[in-house]
Design a protein around this motif. Structure first.
Motif, short mmCIF file in Angstrom:
data_model
loop_
_atom_site.label_atom_id
_atom_site.label_comp_id
_atom_site.label_asym_id
_atom_site.label_seq_id
_atom_site.Cartn_x
_atom_site.Cartn_y
_atom_site.Cartn_z
N PHE A 121 0.91 -1.39 0.11
CA PHE A 121 -0.07 0.00 0.04
C PHE A 121 0.92 1.08 0.04
O PHE A 121 0.59 2.24 -0.63
N ARG A 122 2.04 1.26 0.85
CA ARG A 122 2.90 2.30 0.89
C ARG A 122 3.43 2.76 -0.39
O ARG A 122 3.21 3.77 -1.05
N ASN A 123 3.95 1.43 -1.07
CA ASN A 123 4.90 1.82 -2.22
C ASN A 123 4.07 1.91 -3.48
O ASN A 123 4.35 2.42 -4.29
N GLY A 124 2.87 1.16 -3.37
CA GLY A 124 1.92 1.28 -4.61
C GLY A 124 1.48 2.65 -4.41
O GLY A 124 1.10 3.24 -5.68
N SER A 125 1.14 3.36 -3.43
CA SER A 125 0.65 4.81 -3.34
C SER A 125 1.98 5.69 -3.81
O SER A 125 1.41 6.67 -4.69
N LEU A 126 3.15 5.57 -3.34
CA LEU A 126 4.25 6.42 -3.98
C LEU A 126 4.29 6.19 -5.51
O LEU A 126 4.31 7.21 -6.21
N GLN A 127 4.00 4.84 -5.91
CA GLN A 127 4.24 4.74 -7.35
C GLN A 127 2.97 5.26 -8.06
O GLN A 127 3.07 6.02 -9.28
N GLY A 128 1.78 5.31 -7.40
CA GLY A 128 0.76 6.20 -7.99
C GLY A 128 0.84 7.59 -8.12
O GLY A 128 0.55 8.14 -9.06
N ALA A 129 1.59 8.23 -7.15
CA ALA A 129 1.92 9.59 -7.20
C ALA A 129 3.07 9.89 -8.32
O ALA A 129 3.00 10.76 -9.14
N TYR A 130 3.98 8.82 -8.25
CA TYR A 130 4.90 8.92 -9.68
C TYR A 130 4.18 8.98 -10.99
O TYR A 130 4.48 9.76 -12.12
N PHE A 131 3.02 8.07 -11.14
CA PHE A 131 2.41 7.95 -12.28
C PHE A 131 1.71 9.32 -12.64
O PHE A 131 1.67 9.64 -13.65
N ILE A 132 0.96 10.05 -11.73
CA ILE A 132 0.34 11.33 -11.85
C ILE A 132 1.41 12.26 -12.34
O ILE A 132 1.09 12.95 -13.30
N ILE A 133 2.56 12.51 -11.77
CA ILE A 133 3.48 13.33 -11.97
C ILE A 133 4.10 13.02 -13.55
O ILE A 133 4.21 13.79 -14.42
N SER B 125 1.21 8.80 1.60
CA SER B 125 2.10 8.14 0.67
C SER B 125 2.46 8.99 -0.47
O SER B 125 3.30 9.28 -1.02
N LEU B 126 0.96 9.36 -1.19
CA LEU B 126 1.24 10.22 -2.31
C LEU B 126 2.15 11.49 -2.29
O LEU B 126 2.96 11.66 -3.00
N GLN B 127 1.80 12.04 -1.21
CA GLN B 127 2.63 13.27 -0.73
C GLN B 127 4.02 13.12 -0.35
O GLN B 127 4.79 13.88 -0.68
N GLY B 128 4.12 11.78 -0.05
CA GLY B 128 5.61 11.74 0.26
C GLY B 128 6.40 11.39 -1.37
O GLY B 128 7.68 11.83 -1.24
N ALA B 129 5.72 10.81 -2.21
CA ALA B 129 6.17 10.84 -3.55
C ALA B 129 6.49 12.16 -3.95
O ALA B 129 7.34 12.47 -4.82
N TYR B 130 5.50 13.13 -4.04
CA TYR B 130 5.53 14.37 -4.50
C TYR B 130 6.90 14.93 -3.79
O TYR B 130 7.70 15.69 -4.38
N ASP B 160 1.93 11.59 21.44
CA ASP B 160 0.61 11.74 21.71
C ASP B 160 -0.27 10.86 20.65
O ASP B 160 -1.32 10.74 20.97
N GLY B 161 0.52 10.24 19.68
CA GLY B 161 -0.33 9.29 18.88
C GLY B 161 -0.98 9.88 17.82
O GLY B 161 -1.59 9.29 16.77
N ARG B 162 -1.00 11.14 17.45
CA ARG B 162 -1.82 11.92 16.38
C ARG B 162 -1.15 11.76 15.24
O ARG B 162 -1.66 11.34 14.23
N TRP B 163 0.24 11.93 15.16
CA TRP B 163 1.13 11.66 13.82
C TRP B 163 1.64 10.47 13.87
O TRP B 163 1.88 9.73 15.06
N LYS B 164 1.90 9.69 12.76
CA LYS B 164 2.22 8.30 12.71
C LYS B 164 3.48 8.40 11.46
O LYS B 164 3.18 8.90 10.33
N SER B 165 4.55 7.79 11.80
CA SER B 165 5.75 7.79 10.78
C SER B 165 5.16 6.85 9.66
O SER B 165 4.73 5.69 9.87
N ASN B 166 5.78 7.40 8.64
CA ASN B 166 5.60 6.61 7.41
C ASN B 166 6.93 5.93 6.52
O ASN B 166 7.10 4.95 6.87
N PHE B 167 7.62 6.82 6.30
CA PHE B 167 9.04 6.54 5.92
C PHE B 167 10.01 7.62 6.07
O PHE B 167 9.60 8.79 6.26
#
Lengths: 195, 195
Positions: A121-133, B125-130, B160-167
């Motif tokens: 899900f994480r990497n598929g979403s990253l790649q989804g963003a690469y796709f849009i760009i 994750s999309l935003q991480g790719a951006y 506080d649990g509101r933010w979660k790390s992604n990568f």
């Protein structure tokens, strides 16, 4: 460094479109993939998969899963990409991550299913963003959407359960008259913190 | 359309780096955010948050969470971005999605927690790719990493649990001598299907 005109094309002036015209050729779809594929993923796992919905038969299969606000524009779009991910992405690792042949062992077994889905899900979403760009960079306008029933798309297109839908993205030449006013973004201070 | 040189800079020639030098200024970090923020998200939810780890104190807090292979290069990098997401992203919707003031009601309540986390993870994750593409476009090299203990990062930075790390993503001027050989990508036929 990328020039201002290109930054505008991929980020600053690019908009989510709601009306599309064609044509969009198979060669263009292939060109977008051949560009976006270079974006980085965890251990080069590349879990993203895409179904390009173009035929009337495939549109009819997609239709019942769409939310009302996304229905007409999606049925009218030249192509709708179902951005999905493969839960068994790791089967390709011996070829795609050859420097660590034993890496595949970390993904095998029922106790790895939850972690594997997270990676997909994480990497598929990253790649989804690469796709849009990449699509924007190559002159295609995008209309990404989360407003649909994932379970219905999965039942209609991925009945064996191996691929899972993530989001949809209409593709074509966008109609500027149908773009909504741009909504505000969070400030740097709201979204970021230098520690 | 974006020229070939720019496509190379953001996709085709860009590589995941393992050795970094500085400096990276606060102004550069801000510039990357001000560019990537324009990427699209579901209902303009923008759930991504970033902690830029730069001080020795913050590096010491991050260190115990890193996997051995990512330890030295991350401690030596000028800046490491913790790409995270905000589980209560929807609190901003009245301002960021003003065209549908009642939209916020769809995110309130304990029965929405799972769907909200899914939306935050997908769009964060999309935003991480951006973010990766924007950093590269502005001349910063990236070293994105999933090899760390998310729970330890969350305990150390988001108690506080509101933010979660992604990568994580190291940032700076990459050392070409420390880049690994490029691994193969899946073919169009393996990843895509025109229906």
């Amino acid at each position: 460094m990328v020039d201002e005109k290109s930054l505008d094309a991929i980020f600053r002036q690019a908009r989510t479109h709601n009306g599309f015209s064609g044509p969009v050729s198979d060669a263009q779809l292939r060109e977008v993939y051949e560009l976006m594929k270079w974006g980085p993923t965890t251990m080069n796992t590349q879990p993203m998969r895409i179904v390009f919905v173009r035929s009337q038969e495939a549109k009819d299969r997609l239709k019942p899963a769409l939310s009302p606000g996304n229905l007409d524009k999606t049925m009218a779009a030249p192509v709708t990409a179902i951005i999905a991910y493969d839960l068994r992405f790791w089967e390709y690792l011996p070829r795609t991550f050859p420097n660590r042949p034993q890496a595949i062992d970390g993904f095998k077994g029922d106790d790895k299913l939850a972690a594997n889905e997270c990676t997909a899900f994480r990497n598929g979403s990253l790649q989804g963003a690469y796709f849009i760009i990449a699509a924007r960079a190559l002159g295609l306008d995008c209309g990404p959407m989360s407003g649909f029933d994932n379970a219905r798309v999965d039942a209609a297109f991925f009945p064996d359960g191996r691929w899972k839908s993530n989001f949809l993205c209409n593709l074509g030449r966008g109609d500027p008259a149908k773009v909504f006013p741009r909504n505000p973004r969070l400030s740097f201070e709201e979204a970021c913190w230098i520690a």
